[in-house]
Design a protein around this motif. Structure first.
Motif, mmCIF file in Angstrom:
data_model
loop_
_atom_site.group_PDB
_atom_site.id
_atom_site.type_symbol
_atom_site.label_atom_id
_atom_site.label_comp_id
_atom_site.label_asym_id
_atom_site.label_seq_id
_atom_site.Cartn_x
_atom_site.Cartn_y
_atom_site.Cartn_z
ATOM 1 N N ILE A 1 0.830 -1.207 0.000
ATOM 2 C CA ILE A 1 0.000 0.000 0.000
ATOM 3 C C ILE A 1 0.862 1.253 0.000
ATOM 4 C CG2 ILE A 1 -1.629 1.341 1.402
ATOM 5 C CD1 ILE A 1 -2.933 -1.280 2.213
ATOM 6 N N ASP A 2 2.024 1.201 0.650
ATOM 7 C CA ASP A 2 2.904 2.362 0.671
ATOM 8 C C ASP A 2 3.904 2.365 -0.492
ATOM 9 O OD1 ASP A 2 3.979 0.160 1.992
ATOM 10 O OD2 ASP A 2 4.915 1.308 3.591
ATOM 11 N N GLY A 3 3.657 1.553 -1.515
ATOM 12 C CA GLY A 3 4.342 1.726 -2.786
ATOM 13 C C GLY A 3 5.612 0.949 -3.016
ATOM 14 N N TYR A 4 5.942 0.013 -2.154
ATOM 15 C CA TYR A 4 7.198 -0.727 -2.306
ATOM 16 C C TYR A 4 6.982 -2.041 -3.058
ATOM 17 C CZ TYR A 4 8.908 2.614 1.107
ATOM 18 O OH TYR A 4 9.261 3.781 1.753
ATOM 19 N N GLY A 5 7.867 -2.299 -4.009
ATOM 20 C CA GLY A 5 7.776 -3.504 -4.811
ATOM 21 C C GLY A 5 8.719 -4.599 -4.381
ATOM 22 N N ALA A 6 9.537 -4.332 -3.378
ATOM 23 C CA ALA A 6 10.448 -5.336 -2.809
ATOM 24 C C ALA A 6 10.879 -4.847 -1.439
ATOM 25 C CB ALA A 6 11.669 -5.552 -3.697
ATOM 26 N N GLY A 7 11.238 -5.796 -0.596
ATOM 27 C CA GLY A 7 11.765 -5.444 0.706
ATOM 28 C C GLY A 7 13.254 -5.162 0.653
#
Length: 215
Positions: A13-19
């Protein structure tokens, strides 16, 4: 007509596509697997991992379409594996075992040369050292009338978006807050690049957005 597309790419939800901190133990980075929970439950992905069953609803529809009609893939080196710098050897052959799920040519962006790698099931990894345009040209030649999928990771998708080379982008927004990681859209003005949201649909475990490039 052949498309260049991103499919079933999950973000928080906060826009991150990977950790953060990708490793052999955490190929998607810390908590990265949580982004893909919607996909892992679908029939398509259960079948890919040799299992039976799986969901058959909206999420499954997007998962199934993500694997259909493909003639080539492009991915960044980080998506291929955790090895950095010069290849110390050619032992690393990806995360997926002897029969990867691609079943077509895959063009891996890297700064370091390596001979093509043939795998079971028709997957052949080609290692491209002369940039995203070259990788796309080679993928077009290999795919013919079939689609080219930009598989990831985040940096690779961002490069192709900035170049306006992606025709269609399917994003699955998972109900997860990562807090930090690799932000997919940070600093990209998609509106100025000519992209618009063409469709939104709520699935069982994610919200699906289809973003297309205008002519």
């Amino acid at each position: 007509m052949s498309k260049v597309r991103v499919s079933a790419f999950s973000i928080s939800i906060d826009g991150y596509g990977a950790g953060t901190d990708q490793s052999v133990e955490d190929p998607l980075g810390r908590r990265g697997e949580e982004l893909h929970g919607w996909a892992f439950e679908t029939r398509t992905f259960q079948t890919m991992f040799g299992k039976e069953g799986g969901s058959t609803g909206v999420d499954e529809g997007y998962a199934a379409r993500s694997m259909a009609g493909l003639g080539a893939w492009i991915m960044g080196r980080n998506m291929f594996g955790p090895v950095r710098g010069e290849w110390p050897n050619h032992d690393w052959k990806g995360w997926w075992g002897d029969n990867p799920p691609y079943h077509c040519p895959v063009f891996v962006l890297t700064h370091h040369e390596r001979p093509p790698l043939e795998m079971a099931g028709g997957t052949v990894f080609h290692f491209v050292t002369d940039g995203i345009e070259s990788a796309l040209a080679q993928a077009r030649a290999a795919a013919g009338a079939r689609d080219i999928r930009i598989g990831g990771g985040v940096a690779t998708i961002r490069e192709y978006l900035a170049a306006r080379a992606i025709d269609e982008l399917h994003i699955a927004v998972s109900p997860v807050l990562l807090g930090k990681g690799e932000a997919l859209f940070a600093g990209l003005d998609l509106d100025a690049l000519g992209y618009r949201v063409a469709k939104q649909e709520a699935g069982e475990n994610a919200v699906h957005l289809t973003i297309v490039r205008g002519d």
